[in-house]
Design a protein around this motif. Sequence first.
Motif, PDB file in Angstrom:
ATOM      1  N   PHE A   1       0.817  -1.217   0.000  1.00 52.94           N
ATOM      2  CA  PHE A   1       0.000   0.000   0.000  1.00 52.94           C
ATOM      3  C   PHE A   1       0.853   1.270   0.000  1.00 52.94           C
ATOM      4  CE2 PHE A   1      -2.590  -3.393   1.594  1.00 52.94           C
ATOM      5  CZ  PHE A   1      -3.837  -3.157   1.057  1.00 52.94           C
ATOM      6  N   ALA A   2       2.134   1.121  -0.290  1.00 56.82           N
ATOM      7  CA  ALA A   2       3.037   2.279  -0.264  1.00 56.82           C
ATOM      8  C   ALA A   2       2.742   3.271  -1.374  1.00 56.82           C
ATOM      9  CB  ALA A   2       4.491   1.812  -0.356  1.00 56.82           C
ATOM     10  N   GLN A   3       2.057   2.838  -2.419  1.00 55.40           N
ATOM     11  CA  GLN A   3       1.796   3.717  -3.558  1.00 55.40           C
ATOM     12  C   GLN A   3       0.429   4.390  -3.465  1.00 55.40           C
ATOM     13  OE1 GLN A   3       2.548   1.304  -7.019  1.00 55.40           O
ATOM     14  NE2 GLN A   3       4.739   1.649  -6.930  1.00 55.40           N
ATOM     15  N   ILE A   4      -0.094   4.480  -2.264  1.00 52.89           N
ATOM     16  CA  ILE A   4      -1.359   5.188  -2.049  1.00 52.89           C
ATOM     17  C   ILE A   4      -1.067   6.575  -1.500  1.00 52.89           C
ATOM     18  CG2 ILE A   4      -3.384   5.306  -0.530  1.00 52.89           C
ATOM     19  CD1 ILE A   4      -3.664   2.353  -0.749  1.00 52.89           C
ATOM     20  N   GLN A   5      -1.748   7.565  -2.027  1.00 51.70           N
ATOM     21  CA  GLN A   5      -1.718   8.879  -1.403  1.00 51.70           C
ATOM     22  C   GLN A   5      -3.148   9.353  -1.220  1.00 51.70           C
ATOM     23  OE1 GLN A   5       0.562  11.385  -3.971  1.00 51.70           O
ATOM     24  NE2 GLN A   5      -1.161  11.887  -5.288  1.00 51.70           N
ATOM     25  N   THR A   6      -3.356  10.137  -0.175  1.00 50.68           N
ATOM     26  CA  THR A   6      -4.722  10.531   0.183  1.00 50.68           C
ATOM     27  C   THR A   6      -4.980  12.013  -0.033  1.00 50.68           C
ATOM     28  OG1 THR A   6      -3.945  10.668   2.470  1.00 50.68           O
ATOM     29  CG2 THR A   6      -5.108   8.669   1.836  1.00 50.68           C
ATOM     30  N   LYS A   7      -4.009  12.753  -0.495  1.00 48.81           N
ATOM     31  CA  LYS A   7      -4.228  14.148  -0.882  1.00 48.81           C
ATOM     32  C   LYS A   7      -4.521  14.208  -2.375  1.00 48.81           C
ATOM     33  CE  LYS A   7      -3.528  16.746   2.823  1.00 48.81           C
ATOM     34  NZ  LYS A   7      -2.490  17.779   2.897  1.00 48.81           N
ATOM     35  N   ASN A   8      -5.451  15.047  -2.761  1.00 50.66           N
ATOM     36  CA  ASN A   8      -5.832  15.168  -4.163  1.00 50.66           C
ATOM     37  C   ASN A   8      -4.636  15.638  -4.988  1.00 50.66           C
ATOM     38  OD1 ASN A   8      -7.019  15.752  -6.649  1.00 50.66           O
ATOM     39  ND2 ASN A   8      -8.953  16.323  -5.679  1.00 50.66           N
ATOM     40  N   SER A   9      -4.249  14.816  -5.962  1.00 53.81           N
ATOM     41  CA  SER A   9      -3.064  15.146  -6.773  1.00 53.81           C
ATOM     42  C   SER A   9      -3.432  15.639  -8.166  1.00 53.81           C
ATOM     43  CB  SER A   9      -2.165  13.904  -6.901  1.00 53.81           C
ATOM     44  OG  SER A   9      -2.857  12.867  -7.568  1.00 53.81           O
ATOM     45  N   GLN A  10      -4.717  15.869  -8.408  1.00 54.82           N
ATOM     46  CA  GLN A  10      -5.163  16.324  -9.734  1.00 54.82           C
ATOM     47  C   GLN A  10      -4.422  17.598 -10.145  1.00 54.82           C
ATOM     48  OE1 GLN A  10      -9.379  16.894  -9.924  1.00 54.82           O
ATOM     49  NE2 GLN A  10      -9.258  18.145 -11.772  1.00 54.82           N
ATOM     50  N   GLU A  11      -4.021  17.639 -11.379  1.00 54.81           N
ATOM     51  CA  GLU A  11      -3.243  18.778 -11.876  1.00 54.81           C
ATOM     52  C   GLU A  11      -4.014  20.086 -11.692  1.00 54.81           C
ATOM     53  OE1 GLU A  11      -0.993  20.247 -15.961  1.00 54.81           O
ATOM     54  OE2 GLU A  11      -1.912  18.256 -15.864  1.00 54.81           O
ATOM     55  N   GLY A  12      -3.396  21.049 -11.090  1.00 54.82           N
ATOM     56  CA  GLY A  12      -4.007  22.357 -10.907  1.00 54.82           C
ATOM     57  C   GLY A  12      -4.732  22.520  -9.594  1.00 54.82           C
ATOM     58  N   VAL A  13      -5.025  21.423  -8.884  1.00 59.70           N
ATOM     59  CA  VAL A  13      -5.798  21.502  -7.650  1.00 59.70           C
ATOM     60  C   VAL A  13      -5.002  22.195  -6.553  1.00 59.70           C
ATOM     61  CG1 VAL A  13      -6.816  20.149  -5.776  1.00 59.70           C
ATOM     62  CG2 VAL A  13      -7.258  19.524  -8.152  1.00 59.70           C
ATOM     63  N   LYS A  14      -3.737  21.781  -6.381  1.00 61.57           N
ATOM     64  CA  LYS A  14      -2.924  22.333  -5.308  1.00 61.57           C
ATOM     65  C   LYS A  14      -2.785  23.848  -5.444  1.00 61.57           C
ATOM     66  CE  LYS A  14       1.417  21.501  -2.869  1.00 61.57           C
ATOM     67  NZ  LYS A  14       2.696  20.728  -2.864  1.00 61.57           N
ATOM     68  N   GLY A  15      -2.504  24.317  -6.674  1.00 60.68           N
ATOM     69  CA  GLY A  15      -2.348  25.748  -6.894  1.00 60.68           C
ATOM     70  C   GLY A  15      -3.648  26.506  -6.665  1.00 60.68           C
ATOM     71  N   LYS A  16      -4.766  25.935  -7.111  1.00 66.03           N
ATOM     72  CA  LYS A  16      -6.054  26.597  -6.940  1.00 66.03           C
ATOM     73  C   LYS A  16      -6.434  26.697  -5.469  1.00 66.03           C
ATOM     74  CE  LYS A  16      -9.976  28.413  -8.186  1.00 66.03           C
ATOM     75  NZ  LYS A  16     -10.064  29.732  -8.814  1.00 66.03           N
ATOM     76  N   ILE A  17      -6.173  25.628  -4.705  1.00 63.39           N
ATOM     77  CA  ILE A  17      -6.479  25.645  -3.274  1.00 63.39           C
ATOM     78  C   ILE A  17      -5.678  26.735  -2.571  1.00 63.39           C
ATOM     79  CG2 ILE A  17      -6.142  24.327  -1.129  1.00 63.39           C
ATOM     80  CD1 ILE A  17      -7.117  21.859  -2.608  1.00 63.39           C
TER      81      ILE A  17
ATOM     82  N   ASP B   1      -5.617   8.103  -4.162  1.00 63.00           N
ATOM     83  CA  ASP B   1      -4.988   8.231  -5.468  1.00 63.00           C
ATOM     84  C   ASP B   1      -3.687   7.430  -5.455  1.00 63.00           C
ATOM     85  OD1 ASP B   1      -4.570   9.008  -8.044  1.00 63.00           O
ATOM     86  OD2 ASP B   1      -4.705  11.161  -7.668  1.00 63.00           O
ATOM     87  N   TYR B   2      -3.053   7.309  -6.618  1.00 60.91           N
ATOM     88  CA  TYR B   2      -1.824   6.537  -6.725  1.00 60.91           C
ATOM     89  C   TYR B   2      -0.600   7.439  -6.671  1.00 60.91           C
ATOM     90  CZ  TYR B   2      -5.003   2.901  -8.235  1.00 60.91           C
ATOM     91  OH  TYR B   2      -6.026   2.009  -8.297  1.00 60.91           O
ATOM     92  N   LYS B   3       0.414   6.937  -6.024  1.00 61.67           N
ATOM     93  CA  LYS B   3       1.696   7.620  -5.932  1.00 61.67           C
ATOM     94  C   LYS B   3       2.725   6.653  -6.516  1.00 61.67           C
ATOM     95  CE  LYS B   3       3.184   8.186  -1.791  1.00 61.67           C
ATOM     96  NZ  LYS B   3       3.347   8.669  -0.408  1.00 61.67           N
ATOM     97  N   PRO B   4       2.921   6.671  -7.843  1.00 55.82           N
ATOM     98  CA  PRO B   4       3.724   5.634  -8.526  1.00 55.82           C
ATOM     99  C   PRO B   4       5.110   5.411  -7.942  1.00 55.82           C
ATOM    100  CG  PRO B   4       2.606   7.029 -10.113  1.00 55.82           C
ATOM    101  CD  PRO B   4       2.398   7.664  -8.773  1.00 55.82           C
ATOM    102  N   ASN B   5       5.725   6.457  -7.438  1.00 55.81           N
ATOM    103  CA  ASN B   5       7.082   6.304  -6.906  1.00 55.81           C
ATOM    104  C   ASN B   5       7.103   6.110  -5.390  1.00 55.81           C
ATOM    105  OD1 ASN B   5       8.288   6.680  -9.474  1.00 55.81           O
ATOM    106  ND2 ASN B   5       7.990   8.897  -9.282  1.00 55.81           N
ATOM    107  N   GLY B   6       5.939   5.871  -4.808  1.00 57.87           N
ATOM    108  CA  GLY B   6       5.878   5.699  -3.368  1.00 57.87           C
ATOM    109  C   GLY B   6       6.583   4.429  -2.923  1.00 57.87           C
ATOM    110  N   ARG B   7       7.431   4.556  -1.925  1.00 59.95           N
ATOM    111  CA  ARG B   7       8.153   3.407  -1.384  1.00 59.95           C
ATOM    112  C   ARG B   7       8.068   3.442   0.140  1.00 59.95           C
ATOM    113  NH1 ARG B   7       8.229   0.017  -5.021  1.00 59.95           N
ATOM    114  NH2 ARG B   7       9.592  -1.210  -3.672  1.00 59.95           N
TER     115      ARG B   7
END
Length: 614
Positions: free
Chosen positions: A220-236, A271-277
């Motif tokens: 389950f290391a490749q799970i992230q729970t913060k919204n990673s959608q492009e543009g979301v972080k900047g808009k927030i 969401d998925y975090k492909p490089n999560g280890r």
Amino acid sequence: MIKVVVLIFTALFITVANCELPPEAIKKHALDIDKIVVGEINSKKLELPKDVSDATFIRRIYYDIVGRPPTHDEYMEFIGAEGSVETRNRDRGALIKKLLNSEGYVHHMYNFWADLLRVKRNLNENVGNLYGDAYIEWIKEQIRSNTPYDQLTKKLLGAKGNIWQNPETGYLLRDIGMPLDNLSNTTQIFLGVDMACAQCHDHPFDEWSQRDFYESAAFFAQIQTKNSQEGVKGKIKELRDEAKEIQKKGQKGVEGKLNRYLRTIYEYGVDYKPNGRLKLPDDYAYRDADPNSVVFAATPYGDRVKESKNKTKRVKHPNTIRTSFVDWVVARDNPTFALNLVNRLWGHAFGAPIIEPMNNVMEDGEINYGKSQRLVEYLSEMLRDMNYDVKTFLEVVYNSRAYQKESWQGSISDYVFQGPLSRRLTASQLWDTYVTLYTGNPDDIKPTYSNELYKKMSLKDVTELTLTDALGELDKFNSLQKTTYNNLPKMGPWYAVRASHVNRPSNNLNVLIEFGRSDRRLVDNGSSEGSVTQLLLLMNSPLVSALSSYNSQLIKKVNSQDNDTVKLYTLFYSVIGRSPTAEDFNLFKPYIEKKQYQDVIWALVNSHEAKFIN
């Protein structure tokens, strides 16, 4: 040739799985269970129990399937005229099927799953106001549609997305920011394996090592729970900066309201975090690996699944690692997946599991078969052959003669399923008893949830969201929260809704918590132990006054009877499930004659019999 026939038969069976089994198939499975149970009892030279009466059976089966007592009318429909207690050989199988297909079954089984999955409306304190309404209603719908258990497990462990659009993500969001705790809970819930000690060190009493634990968690290391959608972080950030500026100008609370809206609708999801280890802790003290070294995923037992350490050999799809774990969990040859569930369901029906403790069905890497290896193996194979159809499994168990015996009253050390245990009502069953007495039939009384509004809000593109829109939506959200229980009946100071609808701290929770409902912080940690404070609560609470009021369906039923004897029968059957004895008549008839029903109800509600299932 034989193998071919077996494979064809198995394929045919699987294609009809989760369809209703014919009555003869139900009876065949129930008879096989009875043969095993009788064999265990005889081998220990114990006395075989007697069949239970219809009057006792109907009360037991209502509590065990729908979590509430039968109403007076439901009693009379099954056992006959007032005062009849002899066994009449009523169609118990038809009653079992009727109850399993009722909305009451959904309410009661929700409590079972909510305790197991640790379901809370406010899923996790770290998330703040991320409400679990959608997750709660989703679980009820899975019960209602009888989703096969293996599919339910795959949905929960493989969930992805926003909770309002994909409510099953509530399971992974329940332990947000705590992936190791989530793995510990996952192995207990779905496998009946307690690896919690190995989170910090090699297990002192079992074969699990700390490395085993981390290798399992690495799936389950490749799970992230913060919204990673492009543009979301900047808009927030843009919205928060705007809120800060407005607040500086004197408009208080804007930033807090915006944060509540964002947390609830946009900020969290799976969401998925492909490089999560995952890495071993910096204080890892064993020789098989270095502190802080990367952990590669591997299952701890059975037909082991391992992640390749070679980068070029790994499949690039980011969900592959988690999917491989989920497939391993639900695999037919996983030694504990089916076994864990049948052990819990048997305990749900009989009051005691076959294997104890339920969260640890393995010892030193071997299956702990508890009181009966033959029974565990038969039930596990039966569940698998039913394609994990929980409702059909329970129908077989409840149709067994073993279940329909007089309850066990002796020492638990001598107990070998000689009938269900005589046991205290759970907090939810006790609460639902009062609600049933007050409302008549509470199964269709339902609060108004606002999940559809949340879903519409979550579908809006956050990159186009304005601060004004966000604050306006939050006001609408808060307003609807206040109307959830509007127009629902009240029983004294409490809303008369079933325990499955009590998910908020201010509604009826004092009674439920006092009587041991799980706080749902740990897996299945409710209690049915009695206490002095419980007695004081029942003796002095407004419950009896409510049950004795003119709005009470119990009182309406009593007043509809045309003679005092039938009135007393009505009260006894409604509250404790039996007819009054001659001694009861002498004691209570003067109160009935004077229409002092509240005194009789108080005595019955506070009696030992009212708090137990026999």
